[in-house]
Design a protein around this motif. Structure first.
Motif, PDB file in Angstrom:
ATOM      1  N   ASN A 184     -24.994 -40.280 -70.680  1.00  0.00           N
ATOM      2  CA  ASN A 184     -25.114 -39.037 -69.909  1.00  0.00           C
ATOM      3  C   ASN A 184     -26.305 -39.069 -68.954  1.00  0.00           C
ATOM      4  OD1 ASN A 184     -22.854 -37.903 -71.068  1.00  0.00           O
ATOM      5  ND2 ASN A 184     -23.975 -36.716 -72.596  1.00  0.00           N
ATOM      6  N   ASN A 185     -27.420 -39.612 -69.411  1.00  0.00           N
ATOM      7  CA  ASN A 185     -28.604 -39.696 -68.552  1.00  0.00           C
ATOM      8  C   ASN A 185     -28.372 -40.643 -67.383  1.00  0.00           C
ATOM      9  OD1 ASN A 185     -30.023 -37.914 -70.164  1.00  0.00           O
ATOM     10  ND2 ASN A 185     -31.012 -39.519 -71.372  1.00  0.00           N
ATOM     11  N   THR A 186     -27.699 -41.765 -67.652  1.00  0.00           N
ATOM     12  CA  THR A 186     -27.399 -42.716 -66.583  1.00  0.00           C
ATOM     13  C   THR A 186     -26.443 -42.100 -65.567  1.00  0.00           C
ATOM     14  OG1 THR A 186     -27.664 -44.543 -68.154  1.00  0.00           O
ATOM     15  CG2 THR A 186     -26.630 -45.062 -66.039  1.00  0.00           C
ATOM     16  N   LEU A 187     -25.434 -41.386 -66.060  1.00  0.00           N
ATOM     17  CA  LEU A 187     -24.496 -40.710 -65.159  1.00  0.00           C
ATOM     18  C   LEU A 187     -25.227 -39.695 -64.286  1.00  0.00           C
ATOM     19  CD1 LEU A 187     -21.456 -40.114 -67.561  1.00  0.00           C
ATOM     20  CD2 LEU A 187     -21.584 -41.762 -65.676  1.00  0.00           C
ATOM     21  N   SER A 188     -26.169 -38.956 -64.873  1.00  0.00           N
ATOM     22  CA  SER A 188     -26.955 -37.997 -64.090  1.00  0.00           C
ATOM     23  C   SER A 188     -27.792 -38.707 -63.041  1.00  0.00           C
ATOM     24  CB  SER A 188     -27.866 -37.173 -65.016  1.00  0.00           C
ATOM     25  OG  SER A 188     -27.110 -36.371 -65.882  1.00  0.00           O
ATOM     26  N   ASP A 189     -28.371 -39.851 -63.422  1.00  0.00           N
ATOM     27  CA  ASP A 189     -29.212 -40.615 -62.490  1.00  0.00           C
ATOM     28  C   ASP A 189     -28.431 -41.079 -61.266  1.00  0.00           C
ATOM     29  OD1 ASP A 189     -31.387 -40.308 -64.123  1.00  0.00           O
ATOM     30  OD2 ASP A 189     -31.235 -42.295 -65.049  1.00  0.00           O
ATOM     31  N   ILE A 190     -27.142 -41.377 -61.447  1.00  0.00           N
ATOM     32  CA  ILE A 190     -26.344 -41.872 -60.313  1.00  0.00           C
ATOM     33  C   ILE A 190     -25.494 -40.757 -59.697  1.00  0.00           C
ATOM     34  CG2 ILE A 190     -26.292 -44.223 -61.253  1.00  0.00           C
ATOM     35  CD1 ILE A 190     -23.342 -43.675 -62.057  1.00  0.00           C
ATOM     36  N   LYS A 191     -25.862 -39.508 -60.020  1.00  0.00           N
ATOM     37  CA  LYS A 191     -25.205 -38.320 -59.432  1.00  0.00           C
ATOM     38  C   LYS A 191     -23.715 -38.255 -59.800  1.00  0.00           C
ATOM     39  CE  LYS A 191     -29.006 -37.309 -57.088  1.00  0.00           C
ATOM     40  NZ  LYS A 191     -29.889 -38.360 -57.608  1.00  0.00           N
ATOM     41  N   ALA A 192     -23.412 -38.585 -61.079  1.00  0.00           N
ATOM     42  CA  ALA A 192     -22.014 -38.533 -61.529  1.00  0.00           C
ATOM     43  C   ALA A 192     -21.891 -37.764 -62.838  1.00  0.00           C
ATOM     44  CB  ALA A 192     -21.466 -39.953 -61.703  1.00  0.00           C
ATOM     45  N   GLY A 193     -22.883 -36.935 -63.124  1.00  0.00           N
ATOM     46  CA  GLY A 193     -22.913 -36.262 -64.410  1.00  0.00           C
ATOM     47  C   GLY A 193     -22.110 -34.976 -64.501  1.00  0.00           C
ATOM     48  N   SER A 202     -21.651 -52.495 -58.188  1.00  0.00           N
ATOM     49  CA  SER A 202     -20.203 -52.532 -57.922  1.00  0.00           C
ATOM     50  C   SER A 202     -19.434 -51.638 -58.877  1.00  0.00           C
ATOM     51  CB  SER A 202     -19.676 -53.966 -58.016  1.00  0.00           C
ATOM     52  OG  SER A 202     -19.868 -54.485 -59.315  1.00  0.00           O
ATOM     53  N   THR A 203     -19.829 -51.643 -60.138  1.00  0.00           N
ATOM     54  CA  THR A 203     -19.130 -50.812 -61.106  1.00  0.00           C
ATOM     55  C   THR A 203     -19.554 -49.351 -60.997  1.00  0.00           C
ATOM     56  OG1 THR A 203     -18.323 -50.878 -63.381  1.00  0.00           O
ATOM     57  CG2 THR A 203     -20.688 -50.972 -63.108  1.00  0.00           C
ATOM     58  N   LEU A 204     -20.804 -49.107 -60.580  1.00  0.00           N
ATOM     59  CA  LEU A 204     -21.275 -47.727 -60.424  1.00  0.00           C
ATOM     60  C   LEU A 204     -20.562 -47.024 -59.282  1.00  0.00           C
ATOM     61  CD1 LEU A 204     -25.123 -48.068 -61.037  1.00  0.00           C
ATOM     62  CD2 LEU A 204     -23.346 -47.357 -62.629  1.00  0.00           C
ATOM     63  N   ASP A 205     -20.197 -47.777 -58.250  1.00  0.00           N
ATOM     64  CA  ASP A 205     -19.445 -47.176 -57.142  1.00  0.00           C
ATOM     65  C   ASP A 205     -18.117 -46.617 -57.642  1.00  0.00           C
ATOM     66  OD1 ASP A 205     -21.367 -47.647 -55.260  1.00  0.00           O
ATOM     67  OD2 ASP A 205     -20.498 -49.530 -54.540  1.00  0.00           O
ATOM     68  N   GLU A 206     -17.475 -47.332 -58.570  1.00  0.00           N
ATOM     69  CA  GLU A 206     -16.217 -46.843 -59.137  1.00  0.00           C
ATOM     70  C   GLU A 206     -16.444 -45.534 -59.899  1.00  0.00           C
ATOM     71  OE1 GLU A 206     -13.238 -47.903 -58.700  1.00  0.00           O
ATOM     72  OE2 GLU A 206     -13.653 -49.779 -57.664  1.00  0.00           O
ATOM     73  N   ILE A 207     -17.583 -45.421 -60.570  1.00  0.00           N
ATOM     74  CA  ILE A 207     -17.897 -44.206 -61.332  1.00  0.00           C
ATOM     75  C   ILE A 207     -18.224 -43.056 -60.390  1.00  0.00           C
ATOM     76  CG2 ILE A 207     -19.500 -43.173 -62.986  1.00  0.00           C
ATOM     77  CD1 ILE A 207     -19.838 -46.021 -64.185  1.00  0.00           C
ATOM     78  N   ARG A 208     -19.054 -43.327 -59.382  1.00  0.00           N
ATOM     79  CA  ARG A 208     -19.440 -42.279 -58.429  1.00  0.00           C
ATOM     80  C   ARG A 208     -18.235 -41.688 -57.717  1.00  0.00           C
ATOM     81  NH1 ARG A 208     -23.302 -46.202 -56.729  1.00  0.00           N
ATOM     82  NH2 ARG A 208     -25.388 -45.808 -57.569  1.00  0.00           N
ATOM     83  N   GLU A 209     -17.272 -42.530 -57.387  1.00  0.00           N
ATOM     84  CA  GLU A 209     -16.118 -42.086 -56.608  1.00  0.00           C
ATOM     85  C   GLU A 209     -14.949 -41.624 -57.478  1.00  0.00           C
ATOM     86  OE1 GLU A 209     -15.139 -45.012 -53.682  1.00  0.00           O
ATOM     87  OE2 GLU A 209     -17.223 -45.288 -53.074  1.00  0.00           O
ATOM     88  N   ALA A 210     -15.115 -41.690 -58.796  1.00  0.00           N
ATOM     89  CA  ALA A 210     -14.045 -41.254 -59.701  1.00  0.00           C
ATOM     90  C   ALA A 210     -13.923 -39.730 -59.697  1.00  0.00           C
ATOM     91  CB  ALA A 210     -14.321 -41.753 -61.115  1.00  0.00           C
ATOM     92  N   ASP A 211     -12.715 -39.259 -59.933  1.00  0.00           N
ATOM     93  CA  ASP A 211     -12.468 -37.819 -60.056  1.00  0.00           C
ATOM     94  C   ASP A 211     -12.633 -37.358 -61.504  1.00  0.00           C
ATOM     95  OD1 ASP A 211     -11.460 -37.343 -57.271  1.00  0.00           O
ATOM     96  OD2 ASP A 211      -9.939 -38.786 -57.928  1.00  0.00           O
ATOM     97  N   ILE A 212     -12.350 -38.264 -62.433  1.00  0.00           N
ATOM     98  CA  ILE A 212     -12.374 -37.942 -63.866  1.00  0.00           C
ATOM     99  C   ILE A 212     -13.034 -39.111 -64.609  1.00  0.00           C
ATOM    100  CG2 ILE A 212     -10.917 -37.544 -65.907  1.00  0.00           C
ATOM    101  CD1 ILE A 212      -8.736 -36.581 -63.809  1.00  0.00           C
ATOM    102  N   LEU A 213     -13.778 -38.793 -65.651  1.00  0.00           N
ATOM    103  CA  LEU A 213     -14.393 -39.832 -66.482  1.00  0.00           C
ATOM    104  C   LEU A 213     -13.835 -39.776 -67.899  1.00  0.00           C
ATOM    105  CD1 LEU A 213     -18.179 -39.489 -65.488  1.00  0.00           C
ATOM    106  CD2 LEU A 213     -16.450 -40.998 -64.479  1.00  0.00           C
ATOM    107  N   ILE A 214     -13.593 -40.944 -68.481  1.00  0.00           N
ATOM    108  CA  ILE A 214     -13.293 -41.061 -69.906  1.00  0.00           C
ATOM    109  C   ILE A 214     -14.534 -41.668 -70.551  1.00  0.00           C
ATOM    110  CG2 ILE A 214     -11.821 -42.088 -71.670  1.00  0.00           C
ATOM    111  CD1 ILE A 214      -9.615 -42.337 -69.587  1.00  0.00           C
ATOM    112  N   HIS A 215     -15.279 -40.869 -71.291  1.00  0.00           N
ATOM    113  CA  HIS A 215     -16.517 -41.332 -71.928  1.00  0.00           C
ATOM    114  C   HIS A 215     -16.191 -41.780 -73.352  1.00  0.00           C
ATOM    115  CE1 HIS A 215     -20.963 -40.294 -73.134  1.00  0.00           C
ATOM    116  NE2 HIS A 215     -20.563 -41.464 -73.592  1.00  0.00           N
ATOM    117  N   VAL A 216     -16.223 -43.102 -73.586  1.00  0.00           N
ATOM    118  CA  VAL A 216     -15.851 -43.664 -74.886  1.00  0.00           C
ATOM    119  C   VAL A 216     -17.099 -43.843 -75.749  1.00  0.00           C
ATOM    120  CG1 VAL A 216     -14.627 -45.523 -76.077  1.00  0.00           C
ATOM    121  CG2 VAL A 216     -13.937 -44.875 -73.760  1.00  0.00           C
TER     122      VAL A 216
END
Length: 392
Positions: free
Chosen positions: A303-312, A273-287
């Motif tokens: 960064n590796n997790t973001l790449s794995d879910i095609k959001a890197g 559920s939370t990954l869908d929000e990341i995948r569909e986001a236009d911008i990321l704030i990486h804290v």
């Protein structure tokens, strides 16, 4: 250290077990155990002792060697330990053998994280997803003691117990539960897809990062709304979405679950559920927690997790939080440290970088200005004829 507790303060007593291997140094093992102790306290138990052993690879029968297992077993029985927690995943046969020998509740890292997720989840979707992941993980690992302990909700176990027929009955119940949960999730996913479509073309920004780096505190600061922020791992499991306006330019801001090292791929589904929000986001704030000694590791995990879910490859603002916790050292001052980090990550990440303290509201204006530029750039690609107000 998490072991500095008195007997009167203890409700559930736990010991931690980890291996030092060719792939994992002693220093790294100690670091992982510190994180495991934090996870343990998040679930409400107190770590009273840690065991480590040097081995080429885990023992196929019991993860640790025979001598070390006898040492752990003697301590568990003498101190009436409730949980023994292993820092890696256990195979079904390892779990069976360990339960038989130790006669207490056994956790591995994955199950511990799943139970934390289950205790933290608030929405129907998050609860259903975590329950599904937990049942799928437990199905091949059911043993007599698991059956007994699960029904006792975490007791210290007993010899004997239910027979093989009872285990088979439980397996059938879990399979049926998995089928029901999958159907429930399909229905919830369809509803959420409709909800996300109804948001229109508004710019979406997602806050991502390692667990416990201050994402929820930053979310509260930017959205001016009350969001749960605790000094615990996985304080946020559900996605939280708020509408924010920067000088009449609106965007949706979402807080997301923190990532963590050694998170097996089969647990990623419980993030869905939370990954869908990341995948569909236009911008990321990486804290990032700039005060943490393993911040490079944390950044790589995210960064590796973001790449794995095609959001890197999304536009990203790298936010080093908790500058208030940095201290001058003999060889380098806080100012020099920040300058080095800024230079390193501007080159390495090719993202904009800002240093803040969300708790002390330090340098928040610079953060907002950098975020505003990113949001504005995306907004005007969606609405090229949007009239800027007098602030622009």
């Amino acid at each position: 250290m998490h072991e500095n507790i008195t007997k009167d303060e203890i409700t559930i007593k736990a010991v931690l077990v980890a291996l030092i291997t060719r792939e994992q140094s002693e220093e790294k093992t100690i670091e992982y155990l510190e994180e495991l102790a934090f996870l343990t306290s998040t679930l409400g138990a107190a770590t009273v002792k840690r065991f480590t052993q040097r081995m080429e690879k885990p023992d196929v029968r019991s993860y640790i060697g025979k001598g070390k297992l006898e040492e752990v077993s003697a301590y568990v029985k003498a101190e009436q330990i409730d949980w023994v927690i292993f820092d890696d995943d256990l195979t079904p046969s390892q779990l069976r053998n360990l339960e038989k020998e130790l006669e207490c509740k056994i956790y591995d890292r994955s199950l511990l994280i799943l139970d934390i997720f289950l205790s933290r989840a608030q929405t129907a979707q998050a609860k259903t997803q975590v329950e599904l992941a937990r049942n799928q993980y437990l199905l091949p690992r059911l043993t007599r003691m698991w059956t007994h302990l699960e029904r006792q909700r975490g007791g210290t176990g007993t010899r004997g117990g239910a027979g093989e027929k009872e285990i088979e009955t439980d397996r059938r119940i879990i399979r049926n539960t998995i089928d029901v949960l999958k159907k429930k999730l399909e229905k919830i996913d369809k509803q959420n897809q409709t909800q996300r479509k109804s948001r229109g073309k508004i710019v979406r920004v997602a806050i991502v990062g390692y667990t416990n780096v201050g994402k929820s505190t930053l979310m509260t600061l930017l959205s001016k709304s009350d969001i749960l922020a605790e000094n615990k791992l996985f304080a946020t499991v559900d996605s939280t979405v708020r509408k924010v306006n920067f000088d009449d330019i609106p965007f949706l801001l979402s807080d997301t679950v923190g990532f963590i090292r050694k998170l097996p791929t089969h647990l990623i589904e419980s993030f869905k559920s939370t990954l869908d929000e990341i995948r569909e986001a236009d911008i990321l704030i990486h804290v990032v927690d700039v005060s943490h000694p393993a911040l490079d590791d944390h950044i790589n995990v995210v960064n590796n997790t973001l790449s794995d879910i095609k959001a890197g490859d999304k536009p990203t603002l790298l936010v080093f939080n908790k500058v208030d916790l940095l201290e001058d050292e003999e060889e380098i001052s806080v100012k020099e440290k920040i300058t080095q980090l800024k230079s390193t990550y501007l080159n390495k990440e090719q993202n904009d970088v800002v240093f803040i303290s969300a708790t002390n509201k330090e340098n928040i204006d610079e953060l907002k200005n950098k975020l505003r530029k990113l949001v504005e750039a995306k907004h005007f690609t969606i609405f090229p004829n949007y009239l800027k107000n007098t602030y622009y």
